[in-house]
Design a protein around this motif. Structure first.
Motif, mmCIF file in Angstrom:
data_model
loop_
_atom_site.group_PDB
_atom_site.id
_atom_site.type_symbol
_atom_site.label_atom_id
_atom_site.label_comp_id
_atom_site.label_asym_id
_atom_site.label_seq_id
_atom_site.Cartn_x
_atom_site.Cartn_y
_atom_site.Cartn_z
ATOM 1 N N ASP A 1 16.856 -32.026 34.427
ATOM 2 C CA ASP A 1 16.030 -32.306 33.245
ATOM 3 C C ASP A 1 16.813 -31.746 32.068
ATOM 4 O O ASP A 1 16.988 -30.530 31.959
ATOM 5 C CB ASP A 1 14.676 -31.596 33.476
ATOM 6 N N SER B 1 16.467 -33.980 26.356
ATOM 7 C CA SER B 1 15.040 -33.882 26.036
ATOM 8 C C SER B 1 14.701 -33.531 24.586
ATOM 9 O O SER B 1 14.008 -32.547 24.328
ATOM 10 C CB SER B 1 14.375 -32.870 26.985
ATOM 11 N N ASN C 1 12.890 -34.393 20.781
ATOM 12 C CA ASN C 1 11.521 -34.766 20.449
ATOM 13 C C ASN C 1 11.489 -35.947 19.492
ATOM 14 O O ASN C 1 12.263 -36.002 18.536
ATOM 15 C CB ASN C 1 10.805 -33.569 19.833
ATOM 16 N N HIS D 1 19.736 -29.251 21.358
ATOM 17 C CA HIS D 1 19.682 -30.415 22.242
ATOM 18 C C HIS D 1 21.098 -30.862 22.625
ATOM 19 O O HIS D 1 21.318 -31.356 23.721
ATOM 20 C CB HIS D 1 18.936 -31.577 21.570
ATOM 21 N N HIS E 1 13.340 -35.614 29.373
ATOM 22 C CA HIS E 1 11.916 -35.284 29.214
ATOM 23 C C HIS E 1 11.614 -35.229 27.709
ATOM 24 O O HIS E 1 11.380 -34.162 27.146
ATOM 25 C CB HIS E 1 11.679 -33.917 29.886
ATOM 26 N N TYR F 1 2.132 -28.387 26.266
ATOM 27 C CA TYR F 1 3.476 -28.449 26.852
ATOM 28 C C TYR F 1 3.476 -27.935 28.299
ATOM 29 O O TYR F 1 4.083 -28.540 29.196
ATOM 30 C CB TYR F 1 4.385 -27.585 25.959
ATOM 31 N N ASP G 1 4.312 -29.788 31.876
ATOM 32 C CA ASP G 1 5.350 -29.345 32.808
ATOM 33 C C ASP G 1 4.789 -29.108 34.205
ATOM 34 O O ASP G 1 5.484 -29.336 35.205
ATOM 35 C CB ASP G 1 6.082 -28.106 32.267
ATOM 36 N N GLN H 1 13.076 -20.596 25.926
ATOM 37 C CA GLN H 1 11.987 -21.155 26.726
ATOM 38 C C GLN H 1 11.861 -20.478 28.088
ATOM 39 O O GLN H 1 11.111 -20.934 28.951
ATOM 40 C CB GLN H 1 12.194 -22.670 26.912
#
Ligand code: ARG
Length: 590
Positions: free
Chosen positions: A127, A130, A132, A141, A167, A322, A326, A352
């Motif tokens: 993953d 991802s 936004n 990113h 994602h 969020y 997940d 995160q």
């Protein structure tokens, strides 16, 4: 050398069992790589741990094991006589002819001796990237994209089926704000494709966010919009689809440029599965209502005053977040009615980490992580400017990815033109453009991959584009140098002699370095640290350059000439393969 190490391991275990039949249980030879090149290739330290249970001096134990080894014909074919060193280490040196035969086997083998896993397991999920929707893709990113792609490439090469999942953040409150705002200021954007471009969309998003934070009636209209969208209202869904499309196309430009393959499966995909997540957590008693919100209190994770921290899975207005998404994603990815994966890897910034700790723990306690499956967060540090602060443009704005990549390529081009004029070479514009693009993008990728991802990383065009040091240009140049040998008349693709003959220490150093590739890739597969592969390739280039500077190749007599050419060829193939796994194409000339 992995296969050789396995054989040695078996020989050692058998030798230990013969030397000490009275010892109970299997004996561990503690086999590892030699701590210094002068100690040979491997070292077995197992004698030390046996001293106590056997009540003997470790050196005596080591000597007994060595004697048993020497009595084994297959060991004698593989290694020189073992040497006992220090308190009882057994130093092992692979016989030169065995090393030469290993090199010979790899010539012309597209896998270069790296075994493929035979996998009947589900796909490994990576993953990554991802970004936004309606927000610009930022350097964080970019890191995720580059690191995730490299890990996916290594896993694919090892023989795993890999699901590369994007994602994307394509669901949630941001759309309520954005749609409300656009209805008022640019209604066309909600009904017609391409009415605005992504730059505008990002600006609209910023304005919407500002209004949302400041204006209560805007807030409540936005919330109603979210409810409409989540309830499947046709007009809202159409507007949402248009906005997603627009962002998607912008993201795709970056992926195309960087040669990244990804399957988009955004947050919205899991929308239908969210209520069940909360229902099940409620039913199992894990979720409690605290201050109106649905919470799961985490074991061992405490905040101020030692109170356990909750993972919020349902907001007080009933909405999901969020973390809920997940959790739904984990159920889907690990579930046999979903992806049936056994390893899910998440590549995001280290910020995160606590989100994933919480989500993984709740999934575990809810029984959604089958035995043998793993969820792994692969965190990375921040991208900083050369001043050690957050990366910004000169005027203080956040750096757009497109501009960043453009600048890397422009600078690579300027460097190249300077070098060409110094060397009085003239090359076509097509050549210049191809080399500059490859080098510029390679430099950005390599600079990111070659630092340990956990630490913050200082972005410096000068450093990443330098022709010396641990950089992409240095590695690319090593490949070019070897291609040059072919142009000077060294037939690199000629059938190599059956027996390769080496005599010089520089040759042996290169042989040993070349044979490490399989072990390095196995390490990257388990530790998910691309910088290990980078260091390996950097060392390989250095060892190659030392060999090539100090030992004649084209001017050597046979049989050395063919054997040395074979080393050049394997070095080039190994570098190209390794760079390819980093997502970097090689050049023949630069
Ligand atoms: N969209 C998120 C961000 O921009 C990253 C998503 C990472 N993947 C996940 N399954 N949470 O920060």
């Amino acid at each position: 050398m992995l296969r050789l190490a396995q054989t040695l391991q078996q020989q050692l275990v058998a030798a230990m069992a013969r030397a000490f039949p009275e010892a109970d249980g299997p004996l561990d030879p503690a086999l590892g790589p030699a701590s210094k090149p002068e100690f040979g290739d491997f070292q077995a330290n197992g004698a030390l741990a046996l001293a106590k249970p056997l009540k003997q001096a470790p050196r005596a134990i080591a000597t007994a094991i060595a004697e048993q080894l020497q009595g084994d014909e297959s060991f004698r074919a593989l290694c020189d006589a073992p040497q006992i060193a220090g308190p009882g280490f057994i130093n092992l040196t692979i016989k030169p002819e065995v090393l030469a035969a290993e090199v010979r086997q790899r010539l012309g083998d597209p896998r270069l001796g790296v075994e493929s896993v035979i996998s009947d397991q589900g796909a490994v999920i990576v993953d990554f990237s991802s970004p936004n929707i309606a927000k610009e893709m930022h350097v964080g990113h970019l890191r995720s994209t580059i690191i995730g792609d490299c890990l996916a490439r290594v896993l694919e090469f090892r023989g795993h089926r890999v699901l590369r999942l994007n994602h994307v953040g394509d669901w949630g409150t941001q759309f309520g704000m954005l749609i409300t705002h656009l209805k008022q200021v640019a209604p066309d954007a909600l009904t017609t494709a391409d009415a605005i471009d992504l730059g505008d969309l990002v600006a609209f998003y910023r304005e919407a966010k500002k209004r949302f934070d400041e204006d209560e009636s805007f807030q409540s209209t936005s919330r109603e919009e979210v409810v409409k969208l989540q309830g499947g209202d046709a007009t809202s869904l159409k507007a949402w689809g248009l906005l997603c499309d627009q962002s998607r196309r912008e993201f795709q430009k970056i992926y195309d440029r960087l040669d990244i393959r990804l399957s988009e499966r955004g947050e919205s995909f899991y929308n239908p599965h969210l209520p069940a997540v909360v229902e099940d957590l409620k039913a199992s008693g894990l979720m409690v209502i605290d201050d109106g919100a649905g919470c799961v209190f985490l074991d061992g994770v405490t905040g101020k005053e030692g109170k356990p921290l909750p993972l919020i899975v349902q907001k007080s207005d009933g909405g999901f977040n969020y973390a809920t998404t997940d959790l739904a994603a984990i159920r889907y990815r690990l579930g046999s009615d979903g992806d049936g994966s056994e390893r899910v890897i998440y590549v995001t910034d280290a910020g995160q980490a606590s989100h994933f700790t919480g989500v993984f723990q709740v999934a575990q306690r809810a029984g959604w992580v089958p035995e043998g499956s793993s969820l792994e967060h692969v965190p990375f540090g921040l991208v900083q400017g050369e001043d050690g602060k957050k990366l910004k443009t000169r005027s203080g704005e956040t750096v757009r990815l497109k501009d960043l990549l453009d600048e890397a390529v422009e600078r690579a081009e300027a460097d190249l033109r300077r070098r060409l004029s110094e060397e009085e070479r003239s090359e076509s514009e097509a050549f210049i453009s191809e080399v500059a693009t490859t080098v510029g993008l390679a430099a950005v990728k390599y600079a990111d991959l070659s630092t340990n991802r956990i630490t913050n990383y200082q972005f410096s065009f000068d450093r990443m584009l330098a022709l010396s040091g641990n950089t992409a240009p240095y590695l690319l140049y090593a490949v070019v140098r070897i291609s040059g040998i072919a142009r000077k008349g060294g037939a690199l693709d000629a059938e190599p002699p059956q027996q390769l003959e080496f005599s010089q220490p520089q040759e042996w150093a290169l042989v040993r370095q070349l044979l490490q590739l399989d072990a390095v890739l196995q390490e990257v597969e388990s530790d998910l640290l691309p910088n290990r592969l980078c260091s390996y390739l950097f060392e390989l280039s250095q060892v190659f350059n030392r060999f090539y500077d100090q030992v004649p190749v084209l001017k050597a007599e046979e049989p050395s000439r063919s054997s040395r050419l074979a080393l050049c060829r394997l070095a080039a193939d190994s570098l190209k393969l390794g760079l390819g796994l980093l997502g970097i194409p090689s050049l023949e000339r630069m």
